[in-house]
Design an enzyme around this catalytic site. Structure first.
Site, PDB file in Angstrom:
ATOM      1  N   HIS A   8      -3.627   1.674   8.206  1.00  0.00           N
ATOM      2  CA  HIS A   8      -4.683   0.887   7.565  1.00  0.00           C
ATOM      3  C   HIS A   8      -4.828  -0.423   8.326  1.00  0.00           C
ATOM      4  O   HIS A   8      -3.833  -1.080   8.636  1.00  0.00           O
ATOM      5  CB  HIS A   8      -4.303   0.622   6.099  1.00  0.00           C
ATOM      6  N   GLU A  15     -18.999   9.270  23.741  1.00  0.00           N
ATOM      7  CA  GLU A  15     -17.561   9.439  23.448  1.00  0.00           C
ATOM      8  C   GLU A  15     -17.276   9.443  21.941  1.00  0.00           C
ATOM      9  O   GLU A  15     -16.278   9.997  21.494  1.00  0.00           O
ATOM     10  CB  GLU A  15     -16.751   8.301  24.087  1.00  0.00           C
ATOM     11  N   HIS A  67      -8.026  -3.792   9.478  1.00  0.00           N
ATOM     12  CA  HIS A  67      -9.266  -4.481   9.093  1.00  0.00           C
ATOM     13  C   HIS A  67     -10.174  -4.713  10.311  1.00  0.00           C
ATOM     14  O   HIS A  67     -10.289  -5.857  10.777  1.00  0.00           O
ATOM     15  CB  HIS A  67      -8.941  -5.842   8.454  1.00  0.00           C
ATOM     16  N   HIS A  97     -13.533  -3.645   2.885  1.00  0.00           N
ATOM     17  CA  HIS A  97     -12.114  -3.944   3.012  1.00  0.00           C
ATOM     18  C   HIS A  97     -11.545  -3.576   4.385  1.00  0.00           C
ATOM     19  O   HIS A  97     -11.049  -4.456   5.090  1.00  0.00           O
ATOM     20  CB  HIS A  97     -11.339  -3.239   1.880  1.00  0.00           C
ATOM     21  N   GLU A 146       0.826  -1.213   0.000  1.00  0.00           N
ATOM     22  CA  GLU A 146       0.000   0.000   0.000  1.00  0.00           C
ATOM     23  C   GLU A 146       0.861   1.264   0.000  1.00  0.00           C
ATOM     24  O   GLU A 146       0.345   2.363   0.191  1.00  0.00           O
ATOM     25  CB  GLU A 146      -0.930   0.022   1.227  1.00  0.00           C
TER      26      GLU A 146
HETATM   27  O1  2HA Z   1      -1.256  -5.196   3.865  1.00  0.00           O
HETATM   28  O2  2HA Z   1      -4.258  -5.013   4.186  1.00  0.00           O
HETATM   29  O3  2HA Z   1      -4.839  -3.803   1.905  1.00  0.00           O
HETATM   30  C1  2HA Z   1      -2.285  -5.994   3.423  1.00  0.00           C
HETATM   31  C2  2HA Z   1      -3.515  -5.194   3.253  1.00  0.00           C
HETATM   32  C3  2HA Z   1      -3.741  -4.606   1.938  1.00  0.00           C
HETATM   33 ZN    ZN Z   2      -6.186  -4.148   3.746  1.00  0.00          ZN
END
Ligand code: 2HA
Ligand code: ZN
Length: 266
Positions: A139, A170, A141, A211, A116
């Site tokens: 980033h 909050e 998940h 994602h 990324e």
């Molecule tokens: O690094 O999450 O979006 C792996 C990921 C790519």
């Molecule tokens: Zn990702």
């Protein structure tokens, strides 16, 4: 010559390790999911400025705003739970070239940066151009927030933010700018960066549909807190729904009533 780690750089790497551990413990970082890039130019020290490159990579577009800057970047294919144990074996320190066309890995272990990186650097370059103090991107998940992005009625920033702010006071106090929505795009592309960028004028965190989340800031711990707080709201919502109820939520007046006592600037 090898990278010398002064106290300030070590403190930054320690913060990366701490937050990476939280991402794993939270269940937001399966396998190699997620990545972090953070500008460390102010901590790098003169002794490290001219280290020779362990490897050199082209940037997918010119990023002259970042010329000569140094970053810690998590490694491609590396696990966040391993970044937590040793950031420099699972990430690297990189230096953007003076022409902004390429970057060098200068840390000894020569770890190849995240897939990324193009989106990270393109967004960080644009912050610098605008004079923003944001110097990092994160980033990850988070299961609960990703789930929200699969719900057709919530594919609308107003509806999504009203729901999340309504679950706990909050959430509005910590994230008054709310969360943005970025439509699905292929991970790791410049296209996802270009879709994300305009949304970051209004928000410090966005959901990449189906994602994950992408958050920006000046301080990694505060940036993690944005995600954690929104995730709590998503969980309260899901918990009530799992029990068979639609949660009432704070009223608009109750949310507005937080602005004055907490000095919230919109
Ligand atoms: O690094 O999450 O979006 C792996 C990921 C790519
Ligand atoms: Zn990702």
């Amino acid at each position: 010559m090898k990278l010398s780690i002064n106290n300030k750089l070590q403190a930054q790497l320690d913060e990366v390790a701490e937050i990476a551990g939280y991402l794993w413990e939270k269940g937001w970082a399966e396998r190699n999911a997620g990545n972090i890039s953070i500008n460390v130019s102010e901590f790098i020290g003169d002794e490290n400025r001219n280290l020779s490159a362990q490897s050199k990579y082209p940037l997918p577009r010119n990023m002259k705003e970042l010329a000569g800057d140094f970053f810690f970047v998590t490694g491609t294919g590396k696990r966040m739970r391993d970044v937590a144990k040793c950031p420099l074996s699972n990430g690297s320190i990189v230096r953007v070239s003076q022409d902004g066309d390429s970057y060098d890995v200068i840390s000894e272990e020569n770890v190849k940066p995240t897939s990324e990186l193009a989106s990270h650097f393109s967004i960080l370059a644009s912050f610098k151009k605008k004079g923003s103090n944001n110097r990092l991107v994160l980033h990850t998940h988070p299961t609960d927030l990703i789930a929200m992005s699969h719900i057709p009625e919530l594919k609308n920033e107003k509806a999504l933010n009203e729901l999340l702010w309504g679950m706990h006071p909050e959430t509005f106090i910590v994230v008054p700018r709310g969360i943005g929505l970025v439509p699905y795009e292929v991970p790791g592309t410049l296209a996802i960066a270009d879709l994300t960028l305009p949304t970051l004028d209004r928000h410090d965190i966005v959901i990449w549909e189906k994602h994950g989340v992408f958050a920006v800031g000046e301080n990694l711990t505060d940036t993690f807190d944005l995600i954690d707080t929104l995730s709590k709201s998503a969980q309260i919502y899901a918990f009530a729904r799992t029990c068979g109820y639609t949660p009432e939520g704070l009223t608009k007046e109750q949310i507005q009533g937080l602005i004055e006592p907490f000095g919230i600037k919109l």
